[in-house]
Motif scaffolding. Structure first.
Motif, PDB file in Angstrom:
ATOM      1  N   VAL A  34       7.730   7.276   3.251  1.00  0.00           N
ATOM      2  CA  VAL A  34       8.002   6.433   4.405  1.00  0.00           C
ATOM      3  C   VAL A  34       7.099   6.825   5.570  1.00  0.00           C
ATOM      4  O   VAL A  34       6.514   5.955   6.243  1.00  0.00           O
ATOM      5  CB  VAL A  34       9.490   6.521   4.811  1.00  0.00           C
ATOM      6  N   LYS A  35       6.942   8.121   5.805  1.00  0.00           N
ATOM      7  CA  LYS A  35       6.095   8.570   6.909  1.00  0.00           C
ATOM      8  C   LYS A  35       4.635   8.172   6.682  1.00  0.00           C
ATOM      9  O   LYS A  35       3.948   7.746   7.616  1.00  0.00           O
ATOM     10  CB  LYS A  35       6.220  10.087   7.070  1.00  0.00           C
ATOM     11  N   THR A  36       4.178   8.284   5.436  1.00  0.00           N
ATOM     12  CA  THR A  36       2.793   7.932   5.127  1.00  0.00           C
ATOM     13  C   THR A  36       2.531   6.456   5.400  1.00  0.00           C
ATOM     14  O   THR A  36       1.555   6.085   6.078  1.00  0.00           O
ATOM     15  CB  THR A  36       2.484   8.245   3.647  1.00  0.00           C
ATOM     16  N   TYR A  37       3.392   5.603   4.864  1.00  0.00           N
ATOM     17  CA  TYR A  37       3.158   4.171   5.032  1.00  0.00           C
ATOM     18  C   TYR A  37       3.535   3.688   6.431  1.00  0.00           C
ATOM     19  O   TYR A  37       3.016   2.655   6.881  1.00  0.00           O
ATOM     20  CB  TYR A  37       3.899   3.381   3.955  1.00  0.00           C
ATOM     21  N   ARG A  38       4.402   4.419   7.117  1.00  0.00           N
ATOM     22  CA  ARG A  38       4.664   4.102   8.523  1.00  0.00           C
ATOM     23  C   ARG A  38       3.393   4.319   9.352  1.00  0.00           C
ATOM     24  O   ARG A  38       3.028   3.493  10.190  1.00  0.00           O
ATOM     25  CB  ARG A  38       5.809   4.960   9.050  1.00  0.00           C
ATOM     26  N   PRO A  42       9.217   1.096  -2.760  1.00  0.00           N
ATOM     27  CA  PRO A  42      10.367   0.610  -3.520  1.00  0.00           C
ATOM     28  C   PRO A  42      11.305  -0.169  -2.611  1.00  0.00           C
ATOM     29  O   PRO A  42      11.551   0.230  -1.456  1.00  0.00           O
ATOM     30  CB  PRO A  42      11.010   1.901  -4.038  1.00  0.00           C
ATOM     31  N   PRO A  43      11.822  -1.320  -3.086  1.00  0.00           N
ATOM     32  CA  PRO A  43      12.506  -2.253  -2.191  1.00  0.00           C
ATOM     33  C   PRO A  43      13.926  -1.878  -1.782  1.00  0.00           C
ATOM     34  O   PRO A  43      14.608  -2.704  -1.170  1.00  0.00           O
ATOM     35  CB  PRO A  43      12.502  -3.557  -2.998  1.00  0.00           C
ATOM     36  N   GLU A  95      13.463  -0.757   3.831  1.00  0.00           N
ATOM     37  CA  GLU A  95      13.538  -1.131   5.242  1.00  0.00           C
ATOM     38  C   GLU A  95      12.144  -1.254   5.844  1.00  0.00           C
ATOM     39  O   GLU A  95      11.869  -2.170   6.632  1.00  0.00           O
ATOM     40  CB  GLU A  95      14.368  -0.091   5.999  1.00  0.00           C
ATOM     41  N   LEU A  96      11.247  -0.339   5.460  1.00  0.00           N
ATOM     42  CA  LEU A  96       9.881  -0.421   5.968  1.00  0.00           C
ATOM     43  C   LEU A  96       9.161  -1.629   5.374  1.00  0.00           C
ATOM     44  O   LEU A  96       8.396  -2.319   6.064  1.00  0.00           O
ATOM     45  CB  LEU A  96       9.120   0.864   5.644  1.00  0.00           C
ATOM     46  N   LEU A  97       9.398  -1.923   4.096  1.00  0.00           N
ATOM     47  CA  LEU A  97       8.786  -3.095   3.488  1.00  0.00           C
ATOM     48  C   LEU A  97       9.262  -4.367   4.183  1.00  0.00           C
ATOM     49  O   LEU A  97       8.475  -5.312   4.374  1.00  0.00           O
ATOM     50  CB  LEU A  97       9.126  -3.132   1.997  1.00  0.00           C
ATOM     51  N   LEU A 109      13.859  -9.292  -1.765  1.00  0.00           N
ATOM     52  CA  LEU A 109      13.534  -8.826  -0.414  1.00  0.00           C
ATOM     53  C   LEU A 109      12.382  -9.632   0.173  1.00  0.00           C
ATOM     54  O   LEU A 109      12.405  -9.991   1.358  1.00  0.00           O
ATOM     55  CB  LEU A 109      13.176  -7.345  -0.460  1.00  0.00           C
ATOM     56  N   ALA A 110      11.380  -9.915  -0.652  1.00  0.00           N
ATOM     57  CA  ALA A 110      10.262 -10.727  -0.172  1.00  0.00           C
ATOM     58  C   ALA A 110      10.734 -12.117   0.232  1.00  0.00           C
ATOM     59  O   ALA A 110      10.318 -12.656   1.274  1.00  0.00           O
ATOM     60  CB  ALA A 110       9.184 -10.814  -1.247  1.00  0.00           C
TER      61      ALA A 110
END
Length: 678
Positions: free
Chosen positions: A185-189, A373-374, A380-382, A412-413
């Motif tokens: 999460v931190k990486t993709y944030r 992962p969704p 939540e980040l996605l 989710l999408a």
């Protein structure tokens, strides 16, 4: 259920129908001479293209990369994206088989002159002057590969590790080593906040940072096999398996897979205990933290409702046990059921490498690529990613966690107003989207029938929403010499008009009178319409209508959303949306039981019937399904065909069995007749 990934009319008959053809590809669609990436945004909201396309290639340099490592393939595919952004010049053969492989066949179909390189890595030196250098990913942090890919597109650089950069004389543009840790999460944030403002808004991408590669020349010892086709858990029990034949090295790898890989009822395992010379070595239940140290490869498996790990079709999962030196007896006791095949080896059967595919398209378009992962914090980040782009922005790639990830990811999408383009294994996308090819926009003509007191069956190959399936596995099915011997529908994605016009054109032009192309789930991109925000749903239907008219399709195979682990029938609102904004004459809804038959928005909607097994078993299931039919009126059955285990030869064999009360017809004839009696 078998996953989408556990992995086409035309011809004389269609030509006789007077089809209208138009050239498609970036040059034709944009009216330009064809130099450079053509962003779909340039066409405005009324334009004909959703996905970015590329200039028409004039000459291609290509090589066979099928035996290269994932790291070298990643280096080349990111180079390909940078070079092909201005005009496609690089093409690679990923599939085994050399000149007979699917990539080679498509290359020949393009008609573009090509030069082959015996060593494709020579192309790095040839095009080194076209790139600024390399973005170094961190091998210790797999997700850094996706960050490096996003940066590569923005900085005009390739993706490499330190050794590759040195070997090829590439200047280091950015070194990501040590900047990230295992906190996904931190990486993709960080990426979302710092890189997304510079990225295209035309698409989002989701690609796994790594892939599992099979080791060669392994010896697997068969330990246990269920020889009966059981799908009712009737063989559920506790089995003690002697895996001692695989002892010999530091570890033993125990693989669980489907003993009947063509029907989707593979092994389910609820508990595992391993003992070395009688002493407990491991004990755990799947899906728990206690399992993690022993799960060597679970990517092709899922966790079921009881907490069981299962894998169907061609999937599998592998546990690794490391007994003490000198161990002479190793047993594994499992509670399991259904169609299991258990084998063991003393050599690591797989290795993890960078995932290279589709990165040419991502780099060329300057798209943001992640792997979230969704569910949970990553989901939540996605969700924030979907909220940051406009309605109907495609999410190209795929989701983690196999079938469960598919359902929750697509859902989710949809909630975020994005349709999904399954494309993680779509290769040479920058080339295929630039090749100009004729695509028919005329609906296939057919001869209507007057429904008689018979059982009308239409058969449909699924998976066509998946453009990599259309590019790869479908081409192999299409080349089956018995294709055309029996009527069958083929789902395809109308978005191939953008990302693979020559692929769609090939299927249109070479189809027999017994092949009908219909739209894959659930229109212009894979989605669940019932999950969309009400105020955005019409935008998806209008987009679908545009692409269906552009590609001459008037039937759709569709999904809705799931509630309480069951698919929900389409509402009147959804049916009306299809009826008002698309040209379709009917909907086959994925229902798995075949017991849905309604009208929605005036359109006939029928659930698909999806029995397991091959021709004889399928026919027996049809007989049971229609046993209550009295013969007083026509009966209609929409039969699903498993694209991962069936071939046109299998369809022809089934057709030979459907005599007497059955009549096998194409989908257009089927829905025209159904509409008359429903």
């Amino acid at each position: 259920m078998v996953s989408r990934r556990t992995f086409l009319a035309g011809g004389g008959a269609v030509a006789a129908g007077g089809l209208g053809w138009f050239q498609t590809g970036s040059a034709a669609a944009s009216g330009q001479a064809g130099s450079g990436l053509v962003d779909a945004a340039e066409l405005g909201t009324t334009g004909r293209r959703l996905l970015p396309s590329f200039a028409r290639p004039r000459h291609l340099h290509y090589g066979d990369v099928s035996k290269l490592s994932g790291g070298d393939q990643t280096l080349l595919t990111t180079l390909q994206g940078l070079v092909n952004r201005s005009r496609p010049e690089l093409y690679f053969l990923y599939s085994p088989g050399g000149n007979d492989g699917v990539d080679a066949r498509w290359l020949r179909n393009t008609g573009v002159p090509a030069t082959r390189y015996a060593d494709p890595l020579e192309l790095v030196a040839k095009y080194r002057h076209r790139v600024r250098g390399a973005i170094l990913h961190d091998p210790e942090v797999p997700d850094s590969l996706n960050v490096a890919t996003t940066l590569a597109g923005l900085e005009n650089a390739v993706v490499a590790d330190a050794a590759q950069a040195k070997a090829h004389g590439l200047r280091v543009v950015k070194d990501l080593r040590g900047l990230f840790d295992d906190d996904r999460v931190k990486t993709y944030r960080w990426q979302f906040e710092h890189l997304f403002p510079r990225c295209t808004r035309q698409l989002l991408a989701g690609l796994p940072p790594t892939m599992v590669v099979q080791a060669e020349n392994l010896t697997w010892h068969e330990i246990a096999r269920e020889t009966r086709q059981l799908r009712d858990s009737s063989n559920r029990g506790t089995y003690t398996l002697d895996v001692s034949p695989a002892l010999g090295k530091d570890a033993v790898y125990v693989r669980f897979q489907d003993s009947f890989g063509d029907d989707g009822w593979g092994p389910s395992v609820l508990s595992v205990t391993a003992k070395a010379d009688g002493a407990t070595l491991a004990t755990f239940q799947p899906g728990t933290p206690h399992e993690a140290p022993y799960l060597f490869d679970g990517l092709n498996s899922s966790i079921g409702g009881e907490g069981n790990r299962f894998s169907d079709g061609s999937g599998y999962f592998i546990y690794k046990f490391s007994p003490p030196a000198g161990t002479t007896s190793l047993t594994v006791t499992v509670e399991m059921w259904n169609q299991y095949l258990v084998t063991a080896t003393d050599t690591a059967p797989t290795r993890v490498e960078p995932f290279p595919y589709f990165r040419d398209y991502v780099v060329a378009t300057k798209a943001l690529v992640s792997w979230l992962p969704p569910n949970g914090p990553t989901g939540e980040l996605l969700t924030e990613h979907f909220a940051a782009v406009g309605p109907t922005t495609p999410y190209a790639g795929w989701f983690a966690n196999d079938v469960a990830g598919e359902w929750s990811g697509v859902d989710l999408a949809a909630q975020g107003g994005s349709e999904v383009l399954p494309a993680d294994f779509y290769m040479n996308g920058t080339v295929h989207s630039g090749v100009v090819a004729p695509i028919s926009d005329r609906v296939r003509r057919f001869r209507p029938i007057t429904p008689k007191k018979k059982i009308y069956v239409t058969l449909t190959f699924g998976e066509g929403d998946n453009v990599q399936y259309c590019q790869r596995h479908m081409r192999d099915l299409w080349d089956d010499p018995r294709r055309g011997h029996a009527p069958v529908n083929w789902t395809v994605s109308p978005l191939l008009a953008d990302i693979g016009p020559a692929i769609l054109s090939h299927y249109q032009r070479t189809a027999t009178h017994n092949d009908l192309l219909i739209c894959g789930p659930s229109g212009a991109g894979y989605t669940y319409p019932g999950a969309w925000p009400a105020e955005q749903l019409d935008a998806y239907f209008k987009l679908s209508g545009r692409y269906l008219r552009r590609t001459g399709m008037d039937l759709v195979y569709a999904y809705n959303h799931r509630e309480n682990d069951a698919w929900v029938p389409f509402s009147e609102t959804i049916g009306r949306g299809y009826a008002e904004h698309t040209p379709i004459r009917g909907i086959i809804q994925s229902w798995e039981k075949g017991d849905l038959l309604v009208r929605r928005g005036g359109l006939p909607v029928i659930g698909n019937f999806s029995p397991p097994g091959k021709a004889a078993e399928y026919k027996a299931a049809l007989d049971a399904h229609t046993a209550a039919w009295t013969g007083d009126a026509p009966l209609f059955v929409a039969g699903a065909v498993n694209a991962w285990s069936w071939t046109p030869t299998d369809v022809a064999q089934l057709a030979e069995l459907l005599t007497g009360k059955y009549e096998l017809v194409l989908g257009n004839v089927f829905f025209d007749a159904l509409d008359k009696v429903l």
